[in-house]
Design an enzyme around this catalytic site. Structure first.
Site, PDB file in Angstrom:
ATOM      1  N   LYS A   1      94.487 -31.593  54.178  1.00  0.00           N
ATOM      2  CA  LYS A   1      95.369 -32.671  54.517  1.00  0.00           C
ATOM      3  C   LYS A   1      95.076 -33.131  56.232  1.00  0.00           C
ATOM      4  O   LYS A   1      95.204 -34.019  56.564  1.00  0.00           O
ATOM      5  CB  LYS A   1      96.807 -32.532  54.476  1.00  0.00           C
ATOM      6  CG  LYS A   1      97.315 -31.276  55.047  1.00  0.00           C
ATOM      7  CD  LYS A   1      98.834 -31.314  54.623  1.00  0.00           C
ATOM      8  CE  LYS A   1      99.702 -30.170  55.454  1.00  0.00           C
ATOM      9  NZ  LYS A   1      98.882 -28.984  56.036  1.00  0.00           N
ATOM     10  N   HIS A   2      94.518 -31.824  56.925  1.00  0.00           N
ATOM     11  CA  HIS A   2      94.134 -32.166  58.281  1.00  0.00           C
ATOM     12  C   HIS A   2      93.166 -33.167  58.469  1.00  0.00           C
ATOM     13  O   HIS A   2      93.091 -34.111  59.353  1.00  0.00           O
ATOM     14  CB  HIS A   2      93.854 -30.900  58.814  1.00  0.00           C
ATOM     15  CG  HIS A   2      95.035 -29.800  58.779  1.00  0.00           C
ATOM     16  ND1 HIS A   2      95.921 -29.812  59.642  1.00  0.00           N
ATOM     17  CD2 HIS A   2      94.968 -28.791  57.854  1.00  0.00           C
ATOM     18  CE1 HIS A   2      96.727 -28.671  59.343  1.00  0.00           C
ATOM     19  NE2 HIS A   2      96.168 -27.979  58.187  1.00  0.00           N
TER      20      HIS A   2
ATOM     21  N   ASP B   1      81.891 -32.948  53.981  1.00  0.00           N
ATOM     22  CA  ASP B   1      81.667 -31.679  54.012  1.00  0.00           C
ATOM     23  C   ASP B   1      81.278 -31.158  55.657  1.00  0.00           C
ATOM     24  O   ASP B   1      80.503 -31.944  56.045  1.00  0.00           O
ATOM     25  CB  ASP B   1      80.340 -31.532  53.253  1.00  0.00           C
ATOM     26  CG  ASP B   1      80.242 -29.887  52.875  1.00  0.00           C
ATOM     27  OD1 ASP B   1      81.443 -29.430  52.112  1.00  0.00           O
ATOM     28  OD2 ASP B   1      79.303 -29.303  53.096  1.00  0.00           O
TER      29      ASP B   1
ATOM     30  N   PHE C   1      93.071 -27.039  62.606  1.00  0.00           N
ATOM     31  CA  PHE C   1      92.818 -26.089  61.591  1.00  0.00           C
ATOM     32  C   PHE C   1      91.576 -25.393  61.646  1.00  0.00           C
ATOM     33  O   PHE C   1      90.682 -26.073  62.573  1.00  0.00           O
ATOM     34  CB  PHE C   1      92.848 -27.103  60.331  1.00  0.00           C
ATOM     35  CG  PHE C   1      91.760 -27.966  59.852  1.00  0.00           C
ATOM     36  CD1 PHE C   1      91.778 -29.210  60.683  1.00  0.00           C
ATOM     37  CD2 PHE C   1      90.687 -27.533  59.095  1.00  0.00           C
ATOM     38  CE1 PHE C   1      90.642 -30.092  60.517  1.00  0.00           C
ATOM     39  CE2 PHE C   1      89.471 -28.329  59.061  1.00  0.00           C
ATOM     40  CZ  PHE C   1      89.523 -29.799  59.699  1.00  0.00           C
ATOM     41  N   GLY C   2      91.240 -24.537  60.618  1.00  0.00           N
ATOM     42  CA  GLY C   2      89.990 -23.882  60.433  1.00  0.00           C
ATOM     43  C   GLY C   2      89.661 -23.162  61.780  1.00  0.00           C
ATOM     44  O   GLY C   2      90.520 -22.470  62.456  1.00  0.00           O
TER      45      GLY C   2
ATOM     46  N   ASP D   1      89.069 -24.389  64.639  1.00  0.00           N
ATOM     47  CA  ASP D   1      89.501 -25.368  66.036  1.00  0.00           C
ATOM     48  C   ASP D   1      90.164 -24.136  67.091  1.00  0.00           C
ATOM     49  O   ASP D   1      89.581 -24.508  68.318  1.00  0.00           O
ATOM     50  CB  ASP D   1      90.491 -26.002  65.594  1.00  0.00           C
ATOM     51  CG  ASP D   1      90.374 -27.455  64.947  1.00  0.00           C
ATOM     52  OD1 ASP D   1      89.130 -27.628  64.995  1.00  0.00           O
ATOM     53  OD2 ASP D   1      91.097 -28.086  64.660  1.00  0.00           O
TER      54      ASP D   1
ATOM     55  N   LYS E   1      91.226 -34.898  70.019  1.00  0.00           N
ATOM     56  CA  LYS E   1      89.895 -34.248  69.312  1.00  0.00           C
ATOM     57  C   LYS E   1      89.149 -35.443  68.677  1.00  0.00           C
ATOM     58  O   LYS E   1      87.997 -35.274  68.642  1.00  0.00           O
ATOM     59  CB  LYS E   1      90.457 -33.416  67.857  1.00  0.00           C
ATOM     60  CG  LYS E   1      89.361 -32.843  67.162  1.00  0.00           C
ATOM     61  CD  LYS E   1      89.982 -31.907  66.142  1.00  0.00           C
ATOM     62  CE  LYS E   1      88.936 -31.380  65.067  1.00  0.00           C
ATOM     63  NZ  LYS E   1      89.429 -30.699  64.107  1.00  0.00           N
TER      64      LYS E   1
ATOM     65  N   ARG F   1      83.899 -34.940  63.148  1.00  0.00           N
ATOM     66  CA  ARG F   1      84.255 -35.891  62.194  1.00  0.00           C
ATOM     67  C   ARG F   1      84.651 -37.197  62.797  1.00  0.00           C
ATOM     68  O   ARG F   1      84.104 -38.272  62.044  1.00  0.00           O
ATOM     69  CB  ARG F   1      85.565 -35.047  61.795  1.00  0.00           C
ATOM     70  CG  ARG F   1      86.316 -35.936  60.512  1.00  0.00           C
ATOM     71  CD  ARG F   1      87.206 -35.151  59.923  1.00  0.00           C
ATOM     72  NE  ARG F   1      86.672 -33.924  59.077  1.00  0.00           N
ATOM     73  CZ  ARG F   1      86.756 -32.845  59.713  1.00  0.00           C
ATOM     74  NH1 ARG F   1      87.572 -32.498  60.798  1.00  0.00           N
ATOM     75  NH2 ARG F   1      85.961 -31.786  59.124  1.00  0.00           N
TER      76      ARG F   1
HETATM   77  P1  ITT Z   1      87.506 -30.094  51.319  1.00  0.00           P
HETATM   78  O1  ITT Z   1      86.192 -29.295  51.005  1.00  0.00           O
HETATM   79  O2  ITT Z   1      88.430 -29.777  50.210  1.00  0.00           O
HETATM   80  O3  ITT Z   1      87.348 -31.107  52.166  1.00  0.00           O
HETATM   81  P2  ITT Z   1      87.556 -27.567  53.581  1.00  0.00           P
HETATM   82  O4  ITT Z   1      88.583 -27.186  54.419  1.00  0.00           O
HETATM   83  O5  ITT Z   1      86.971 -26.744  52.661  1.00  0.00           O
HETATM   84  O6  ITT Z   1      88.217 -28.798  52.628  1.00  0.00           O
HETATM   85  P3  ITT Z   1      84.886 -28.157  54.467  1.00  0.00           P
HETATM   86  O7  ITT Z   1      84.009 -27.403  53.197  1.00  0.00           O
HETATM   87  O8  ITT Z   1      84.199 -29.132  54.862  1.00  0.00           O
HETATM   88  O9  ITT Z   1      86.332 -28.344  54.280  1.00  0.00           O
HETATM   89  O10 ITT Z   1      84.775 -27.245  55.611  1.00  0.00           O
HETATM   90  C1  ITT Z   1      84.493 -25.935  55.505  1.00  0.00           C
HETATM   91  C2  ITT Z   1      85.121 -25.130  56.808  1.00  0.00           C
HETATM   92  O11 ITT Z   1      84.777 -25.628  58.083  1.00  0.00           O
HETATM   93  C3  ITT Z   1      86.738 -25.369  56.515  1.00  0.00           C
HETATM   94  O12 ITT Z   1      87.155 -24.247  55.835  1.00  0.00           O
HETATM   95  C4  ITT Z   1      87.215 -25.143  58.040  1.00  0.00           C
HETATM   96  O13 ITT Z   1      87.591 -23.696  58.122  1.00  0.00           O
HETATM   97  C5  ITT Z   1      86.018 -25.483  58.871  1.00  0.00           C
HETATM   98  N1  ITT Z   1      85.804 -26.803  59.214  1.00  0.00           N
HETATM   99  C6  ITT Z   1      85.638 -27.869  58.982  1.00  0.00           C
HETATM  100  N2  ITT Z   1      86.144 -28.987  59.927  1.00  0.00           N
HETATM  101  C7  ITT Z   1      86.643 -28.328  60.764  1.00  0.00           C
HETATM  102  C8  ITT Z   1      87.166 -28.861  62.059  1.00  0.00           C
HETATM  103  O14 ITT Z   1      87.195 -30.278  62.427  1.00  0.00           O
HETATM  104  N3  ITT Z   1      87.849 -27.870  62.753  1.00  0.00           N
HETATM  105  C9  ITT Z   1      87.887 -26.557  62.537  1.00  0.00           C
HETATM  106  N4  ITT Z   1      87.266 -26.001  61.294  1.00  0.00           N
HETATM  107  C10 ITT Z   1      86.788 -26.690  60.566  1.00  0.00           C
END
Ligand code: ITT
Length: 198
Positions: free
Chosen positions: A22-23, A77, A152-153, A155, A175, A181
Site C-alpha cells: 500500500k505504500h 518491481d 517502508f522497506g 528506506d 521522497k 519510483r
Molecule cells: P509488490 O511486489 O506486491 O508490489 P513488494 O514490497 O514485494 O510489493 P518489490 O518486489 O518491488 O515490492 O520490492 C522488493 C523489496 O524492495 C521490497 O520488499 C522492499 O523491501 C524494497 N523496496 C522497494 N521499493 C522500495 C522503496 O521505495 N523504499 C524502500 N524499500 C523498497
C-alpha cells in the site's frame, strides 16, 4: 487526496496498480495528484520469475496479472543494488527484506567503507496491444544505522546522493522529488497523458 478538478473538463483515467504494497500506491498517487491519471490498487496471484532483470520480472508479472484482471494495469518491481555486494540483493530484494531484513544488510556491510547503492524501479504498463516498461534509478549510500520512521522497506538505511535525509526521514512528497519510483512513474504518467489526451 486528489485535487478537486485535476484535469478540468477531461475525465480521469484509472489504471490498476497490481501490488500488495500500500505504500507504493500512496507514493504513486501522491505523485499523480494534479494529473489526469489515478492508480487503483489491485491484487492478482503474483508470478515470481527467476530473472536478473527487474524489467523482465515486472513485464512477466504484468502479463500474468492482465490474464486475470483484463483491464489497463501497471506492475512496479523495484530492488536495491549494493555495489560492494556485487548488486545484491537486486531482484531478490523482497525475499532478502523478509528474511535477513535491514539488520542483515547492515551486518553484511560491517567494516565496509564503500557503501554505494542504487534503487531501481521497473514499471511495466499493459494497455493491449501496448506493453512498455519505464525505469527509474536513484543512487546514494547505505547508512551505518537505520534513520527515520517513514516509508517502508529499506528506506531507513538509504541516503540518496545530495540529501542529508534518508528516504525514511522524508515526507512522501520529498521522497517523490528524488526517488527511483517517482522517476519511473513520472515518465509513465507523461506517457499515459499523451496517449489518452494527446
Ligand atoms: P509488490 O511486489 O506486491 O508490489 P513488494 O514490497 O514485494 O510489493 P518489490 O518486489 O518491488 O515490492 O520490492 C522488493 C523489496 O524492495 C521490497 O520488499 C522492499 O523491501 C524494497 N523496496 C522497494 N521499493 C522500495 C522503496 O521505495 N523504499 C524502500 N524499500 C523498497
Amino acid at each position: 487526496m486528489r485535487r478537486e478538478e485535476p484535469c478540468g473538463e477531461l475525465d480521469v483515467r484509472r489504471i490498476y496498480l497490481v501490488t500488495g504494497n500500500k505504500h507504493k500506491v500512496h507514493e504513486i498517487n501522491t505523485l499523480a495528484e494534479g494529473s489526469c491519471i489515478e492508480f487503483l490498487q489491485a491484487s492478482a496471484t503474483k508470478l515470481e520469475v527467476q530473472s536478473g532483470s527487474l524489467g523482465e520480472i515486472a513485464l512477466t508479472a504484468a502479463r500474468h496479472a492482465f490474464d486475470q484482471i483484463r483491464a489497463p494495469l501497471v506492475v512496479d518491481d523495484s530492488g536495491l543494488f549494493i555495489e560492494s555486494l556485487g548488486g545484491f540483493p537486486g531482484p531478490y530484494s523482497s525475499f532478502v527484506y523478509k528474511t535477513i531484513g535491514i539488520s542483515g544488510i547492515l551486518r553484511l556491510l560491517e567494516g565496509e567503507s564503500d557503501r554505494k547503492a542504487c534503487f531501481v524501479t521497473a514499471a511495466a504498463l499493459i494497455i493491449p496491444p501496448l506493453e512498455r516498461v519505464f525505469y527509474g534509478r536513484t543512487c546514494g549510500q547505505i547508512t551505518r544505522e537505520p534513520r527515520g520512521r517513514g516509508g517502508f522497506g529499506f528506506d531507513p538505511i538509504f541516503l540518496p546522493d545530495g540529501s542529508r535525509k534518508t528516504y525514511a526521514e522524508m515526507s512522501t512528497e520529498e521522497k517523490n522529488t528524488v526517488s527511483h519510483r517517482a522517476r519511473a512513474f513520472k515518465k509513465l504518467i507523461s506517457y499515459l497523458e499523451l496517449l489518452y489526451y494527446g
